[in-house]
Design a protein around this motif. Structure first.
Motif, short mmCIF file in Angstrom:
data_model
loop_
_atom_site.label_atom_id
_atom_site.label_comp_id
_atom_site.label_asym_id
_atom_site.label_seq_id
_atom_site.Cartn_x
_atom_site.Cartn_y
_atom_site.Cartn_z
N ALA A 190 10.41 13.79 -18.67
CA ALA A 190 10.13 13.79 -17.22
C ALA A 190 11.32 13.12 -16.53
CB ALA A 190 8.85 13.02 -16.93
N PHE A 191 11.81 13.77 -15.49
CA PHE A 191 12.97 13.24 -14.78
C PHE A 191 12.53 12.54 -13.49
CE2 PHE A 191 14.46 16.78 -17.41
CZ PHE A 191 15.31 16.07 -18.24
N LYS A 192 13.48 11.94 -12.83
CA LYS A 192 13.18 11.00 -11.73
C LYS A 192 12.24 11.58 -10.69
CE LYS A 192 16.63 10.01 -9.04
NZ LYS A 192 17.89 9.42 -8.57
N THR A 193 12.56 12.74 -10.15
CA THR A 193 11.71 13.30 -9.09
C THR A 193 10.31 13.58 -9.59
OG1 THR A 193 13.66 14.30 -8.04
CG2 THR A 193 11.51 15.12 -7.37
N GLN A 194 10.18 14.10 -10.81
CA GLN A 194 8.86 14.36 -11.38
C GLN A 194 8.06 13.07 -11.52
OE1 GLN A 194 10.75 16.22 -14.88
NE2 GLN A 194 9.37 17.96 -14.55
N ILE A 195 8.72 12.01 -11.93
CA ILE A 195 8.04 10.73 -12.11
C ILE A 195 7.57 10.19 -10.76
CG2 ILE A 195 8.36 8.32 -12.82
CD1 ILE A 195 10.38 9.38 -14.93
N LEU A 196 8.41 10.29 -9.75
CA LEU A 196 8.03 9.80 -8.42
C LEU A 196 6.88 10.61 -7.84
CD1 LEU A 196 11.62 9.16 -7.08
CD2 LEU A 196 9.95 7.42 -7.74
N VAL A 197 6.89 11.93 -8.05
CA VAL A 197 5.78 12.76 -7.59
C VAL A 197 4.48 12.34 -8.27
CG1 VAL A 197 4.81 15.10 -7.69
CG2 VAL A 197 7.16 14.75 -6.90
N ARG A 198 4.54 12.09 -9.56
CA ARG A 198 3.33 11.68 -10.27
C ARG A 198 2.84 10.33 -9.75
NH1 ARG A 198 1.89 12.62 -16.59
NH2 ARG A 198 0.10 11.25 -16.74
N MET A 199 3.76 9.41 -9.48
CA MET A 199 3.36 8.13 -8.89
C MET A 199 2.62 8.33 -7.58
SD MET A 199 6.54 5.50 -9.34
CE MET A 199 5.61 4.18 -8.57
N LEU A 200 3.18 9.20 -6.73
CA LEU A 200 2.57 9.44 -5.42
C LEU A 200 1.20 10.10 -5.54
CD1 LEU A 200 5.78 10.57 -3.52
CD2 LEU A 200 4.36 8.60 -2.92
N VAL A 201 1.07 11.05 -6.46
CA VAL A 201 -0.23 11.71 -6.66
C VAL A 201 -1.27 10.68 -7.12
CG1 VAL A 201 -1.47 13.38 -8.07
CG2 VAL A 201 0.74 13.99 -7.07
N ASN A 202 -0.89 9.79 -8.03
CA ASN A 202 -1.79 8.72 -8.46
C ASN A 202 -2.21 7.85 -7.29
OD1 ASN A 202 -1.65 9.47 -11.17
ND2 ASN A 202 -0.04 8.01 -11.66
N LEU A 203 -1.23 7.51 -6.44
CA LEU A 203 -1.51 6.63 -5.32
C LEU A 203 -2.40 7.32 -4.28
CD1 LEU A 203 -0.99 3.94 -3.94
CD2 LEU A 203 1.13 4.90 -3.01
N LYS A 204 -2.15 8.59 -4.03
CA LYS A 204 -3.00 9.34 -3.10
C LYS A 204 -4.44 9.36 -3.60
CE LYS A 204 -2.94 13.79 -3.16
NZ LYS A 204 -2.54 15.22 -3.06
N ARG A 205 -4.61 9.58 -4.88
CA ARG A 205 -5.96 9.61 -5.45
C ARG A 205 -6.64 8.25 -5.31
NH1 ARG A 205 -4.58 10.76 -10.35
NH2 ARG A 205 -4.46 13.00 -9.95
N ALA A 206 -5.88 7.16 -5.54
CA ALA A 206 -6.45 5.82 -5.43
C ALA A 206 -6.89 5.52 -4.00
CB ALA A 206 -5.43 4.78 -5.91
N TYR A 207 -6.04 5.87 -3.04
CA TYR A 207 -6.41 5.65 -1.63
C TYR A 207 -7.62 6.49 -1.24
CZ TYR A 207 -2.29 2.89 -0.26
OH TYR A 207 -1.36 1.89 -0.10
#
Length: 296
Positions: A190-207
């Motif tokens: 997984a490269f940088k942009t993919q990792i950041l997208v996954r972080m954001l998706v996790n955060l959106k779900r948490a919120y």
């Protein structure tokens, strides 16, 4: 997060190279900490990397990949006390790198980012692995001039343990169901942009779980800034605006979503899931049109 900060994040996320992953991930914390001094956190991370490097170099034999991995894990997870946050997994703080460094706990992806940042400075060849349901790290079996060895799959959420393919298959079954079939392609880097997208998706779900819809919508804005073609994020941003009572913004996003997906939906008319999703959004749009009309 201001427009200028969003633009700076996108530029950093899309810049070639992986060494600035932690810096890019830290920018996401401005969603919760708008006055964050990112340089201070990066300095703390560098001090952690320096302490870890001194410990590993004093403890592991040169060229011994497994030895370096074991000593890295011992220092980060035993000495420094980083651990997976099992009890409060959905806490949004687990997605903010400054909070993870301060609290010494996080979810697989944020602990992996710290592991990647520190481990690379120790001399290990590390890369992220976008495994379904649980982010992992791969250590390439190369260190200095030593003969190459087998790659290692590591789990920073569980103390940096080494996983076999059988372990990965069992993990997949827990997250995706017993019918999920493990294949090596699931361990692709997984490269940088993919990792950041996954972080954001996790955060959106948490919120969203916390019904913090305004913050979840801010996350959707960032996801769409990273990938303006994402129909899923366009749909989600519209639905989040609907939950917030921002009916005009919701209608604009959902009408655009329907327009862009109409051809796809007709092409897959026999796909029940596609039809049901399209029809559900269409019902939202009809309701929104009535609401917006009543306000005019």
């Amino acid at each position: 997060m201001t427009r200028a900060e969003m633009d700076a994040f996108v530029a950093l996320a899309q810049r070639p190279g992986e060494d600035d992953l932690a810096e890019a991930a830290l920018q996401l914390a401005r969603l919760e900490h708008p006055h964050l001094r990112a340089d201070d956190t990066m300095e703390a991370l560098q001090r952690l990397a320096d302490r870890t490097t001194s410990f590993v170099q004093a403890s592991a034999a040169p060229g011994d990949v497994l030895g370096h991995v074991q000593q890295l894990g011992q220092f980060l997870f035993d000495t420094e006390g980083f651990t997976g946050n099992v009890g409060e997994y959905d806490d949004p703080r687990n997605s903010f790198l400054n909070d993870v460094i301060t609290r010494r706990t996080g979810i697989p992806i944020t602990l992996s980012i710290i592991y990647l940042h520190v481990g690379r400075r120790v001399g290990l060849w590390l890369e992220g692995v976008n495994f379904p349901g649980h982010f992992l790290v791969r250590c390439k079996g190369m260190l200095g001039d030593a003969a190459p060895t087998e790659d290692l799959i590591l789990d920073p959420f569980h103390g940096g343990i080494v996983l076999t393919e059988r372990d990965c298959a069992r993990m997949l079954a827990r997250h995706a169901g017993e019918g999920a079939r493990f294949e090596r392609g699931l361990l692709a880097p997984a490269f940088k942009t993919q990792i950041l997208v996954r972080m954001l998706v996790n955060l959106k779900r948490a919120y969203a779980k916390l019904r913090s819809f305004a913050q979840a919508r801010d996350v959707s804005d960032l996801l769409l800034a990273l990938d303006p073609t994402s129909l899923t994020e366009l749909r989600d941003r519209g639905l989040l605006a609907y939950q917030m009572g921002r009916y005009g913004a919701a209608l604009a996003d959902l009408e655009r979503y329907l327009a862009l997906t109409a051809r796809h939906s007709r092409a897959e008319a026999d796909d029940t899931d596609v039809k049901e999703e399209f029809e559900a959004v269409w019902e939202h749009v009809k309701n929104l049109r009535r609401r917006v009309a009543s306000l005019n």
